[in-house]
Design a protein around this motif. Sequence first.
Motif, mmCIF file in Angstrom:
data_model
loop_
_atom_site.group_PDB
_atom_site.id
_atom_site.type_symbol
_atom_site.label_atom_id
_atom_site.label_comp_id
_atom_site.label_asym_id
_atom_site.label_seq_id
_atom_site.Cartn_x
_atom_site.Cartn_y
_atom_site.Cartn_z
ATOM 1 N N ILE A 162 -34.572 10.694 -20.281
ATOM 2 C CA ILE A 162 -33.811 10.073 -19.165
ATOM 3 C C ILE A 162 -32.870 11.020 -18.298
ATOM 4 O O ILE A 162 -32.356 11.904 -18.956
ATOM 5 N N LEU A 163 -32.429 10.567 -17.080
ATOM 6 C CA LEU A 163 -31.599 11.484 -16.385
ATOM 7 C C LEU A 163 -30.208 10.908 -16.334
ATOM 8 O O LEU A 163 -30.143 9.648 -15.972
ATOM 9 N N VAL A 164 -29.383 11.701 -16.666
ATOM 10 C CA VAL A 164 -27.924 11.146 -17.125
ATOM 11 C C VAL A 164 -27.047 12.112 -16.208
ATOM 12 O O VAL A 164 -27.311 13.515 -16.251
ATOM 13 N N PRO A 165 -26.030 11.544 -15.354
ATOM 14 C CA PRO A 165 -25.087 12.370 -14.754
ATOM 15 C C PRO A 165 -24.325 13.284 -15.508
ATOM 16 O O PRO A 165 -23.835 13.054 -16.433
ATOM 17 N N ARG A 166 -23.913 14.656 -14.917
ATOM 18 C CA ARG A 166 -22.800 15.454 -15.550
ATOM 19 C C ARG A 166 -21.858 15.679 -14.454
ATOM 20 O O ARG A 166 -22.096 16.418 -13.434
ATOM 21 N N PRO A 167 -20.548 15.545 -14.641
ATOM 22 C CA PRO A 167 -20.016 14.854 -15.750
ATOM 23 C C PRO A 167 -20.643 13.394 -15.684
ATOM 24 O O PRO A 167 -20.522 12.560 -14.752
ATOM 25 N N GLY A 168 -20.535 12.597 -17.005
ATOM 26 C CA GLY A 168 -20.837 11.259 -17.171
ATOM 27 C C GLY A 168 -20.275 10.782 -18.497
ATOM 28 O O GLY A 168 -19.676 11.310 -19.432
ATOM 29 N N PHE A 169 -20.428 9.451 -18.578
ATOM 30 C CA PHE A 169 -20.222 8.641 -19.498
ATOM 31 C C PHE A 169 -20.831 9.133 -20.736
ATOM 32 O O PHE A 169 -21.993 8.939 -20.889
ATOM 33 N N SER A 170 -20.033 9.503 -22.069
ATOM 34 C CA SER A 170 -20.739 10.029 -23.358
ATOM 35 C C SER A 170 -21.481 9.019 -23.857
ATOM 36 O O SER A 170 -22.321 9.697 -24.719
ATOM 37 N N LEU A 171 -21.303 7.805 -23.668
ATOM 38 C CA LEU A 171 -22.220 6.533 -24.454
ATOM 39 C C LEU A 171 -23.646 6.980 -24.086
ATOM 40 O O LEU A 171 -24.358 6.502 -24.949
ATOM 41 N N TYR A 172 -24.029 7.191 -22.798
ATOM 42 C CA TYR A 172 -25.420 7.475 -22.672
ATOM 43 C C TYR A 172 -26.372 8.357 -23.349
ATOM 44 O O TYR A 172 -27.082 8.094 -23.956
ATOM 45 N N LYS A 173 -25.470 9.570 -23.602
ATOM 46 C CA LYS A 173 -26.252 10.387 -24.530
ATOM 47 C C LYS A 173 -26.285 10.036 -26.037
ATOM 48 O O LYS A 173 -27.255 10.119 -26.773
ATOM 49 N N THR A 174 -25.081 9.414 -26.624
ATOM 50 C CA THR A 174 -25.051 9.004 -27.960
ATOM 51 C C THR A 174 -26.134 8.034 -28.058
ATOM 52 O O THR A 174 -26.803 7.995 -29.300
ATOM 53 N N LEU A 175 -26.250 6.906 -26.975
ATOM 54 C CA LEU A 175 -27.390 5.839 -27.363
ATOM 55 C C LEU A 175 -28.970 6.855 -27.562
ATOM 56 O O LEU A 175 -29.681 6.228 -28.490
#
Length: 455
Positions: A162-175
């Motif tokens: 999945i493509l996730v923003p940086r900086p971004g909400f840490s929950l995306y990576k955790t899940l």
Amino acid sequence: MDSYLIQVNGHGDHAPMLDVHLKNTGNTISPGKVKGRKPRWAVRASEMSKKTFNPVRAIVDSMKVEPNPKKAMISLSLGDPTVFGNLPTNDEVTRAVKEVLDSGQYNGYAPSVGYQSCREAVAAYYNCPEAPLKAQDVILTSGCSQAIELALAVLANPGQNILVPRPGFSLYKTLALSMGIEVKLYNLLPEKAWEIDLEHLESLVDEKTACLIVNNPSNPCGSVFSRSHLQEILAVASRQCVPILADEIYGDMVFADCKYEPIATLSTNVPILSCGGLAKRWLVPGWRMGWILIHDRRDIFGNEIRDGLLRLSQRILGPCTIVQGALERILHRTPPEFYHNTLSILKSNADLCYAALSAIPGLQPVRPAGAMYLMVEIEMEHFPEFENDVEFTERLISEQSVFCLPATCFEYPNFFRVVITVPEEMILEACSRIQEFCEMHYQGAEGAQDLECDK
């Protein structure tokens, strides 16, 4: 001696089998030894639990530092608007819940996707000609966090990315990591008010890309994307045939000089799962009421994604029924001045904080346009005694009793995040202490060079 094949607790197509020999001893049958197994305790944590990792908790828990006992602690770290009591929810919101509780009609189980009438209420609230919604397009969830979890779980398989923003909400990576999903980070550009680096974003897409997460308005940046930028993002998603998971929990929480555009209103061909909830705009994060809005006007998701969300929702049987019962009244009775007053306070705090921090040598805040946060760049070359943003914020706690989250928590080193929901006098006091701290440790170009030579 007779031999029997016994199935034990079988599930699915691969039921475990135990080959058990039974000895005939007259009128009684006693089990013999189980072949190939010596009983012993071997309880271990699951692989999923081992892969679950929250970077914020990991970094904060490792910060073994005590605040200055001579100064009261000011925490600008927690994105919970209820902490200081200066931003209560509206009386109509609490009255709606009290009425439902007193009615006694919402004490039982609801359908796992939510009561039909409550789904209708959410659909009616967000329905518009550009992005029409019906009750069947709404899945109620236990907070926006569960909405994101369900959306990820239905769109991506282990081994996909999945493509996730940086900086971004840490929950995306955790899940994602807990599900065996790879995370690819695309850059946001602070010099462009945290717009997406579209070229970098598109370069990350491959045949295993399952979805693109777009967080607008942003946590941790406090940025709000313009209509034209959202259209550019949609163009990338359309070209690459990648669905969008839109984290819009801060939807409509934008300052007066800005406009919030739900991304689904700007596209007819990109399928979108929009995640939202009551937590932020209605200032009740502990009530755990969220939702997924399914926007699929070309029927690309089809029944498969809808059925998948239904099955996934059945794992915990939906959100709190009391809050569900109050949803229609919360959405339609909350007066407009409540939203306006909340945003006025946040805008005032943002302006005060931005102005104060802009005047401090060595810091470069990025002006926010909404949500509850702003990001501040630390010009590390002027603070050579600190290795990184984590050390900077640790010392800020120990010397000034001001706690800001280091942006390493959001995959973006050498920045820190400020929460702007605290009372005005605390914002001013915190900024004053940050100024004192920076003046104490700031080194001009020559001084920083001398200090480097001494190392």
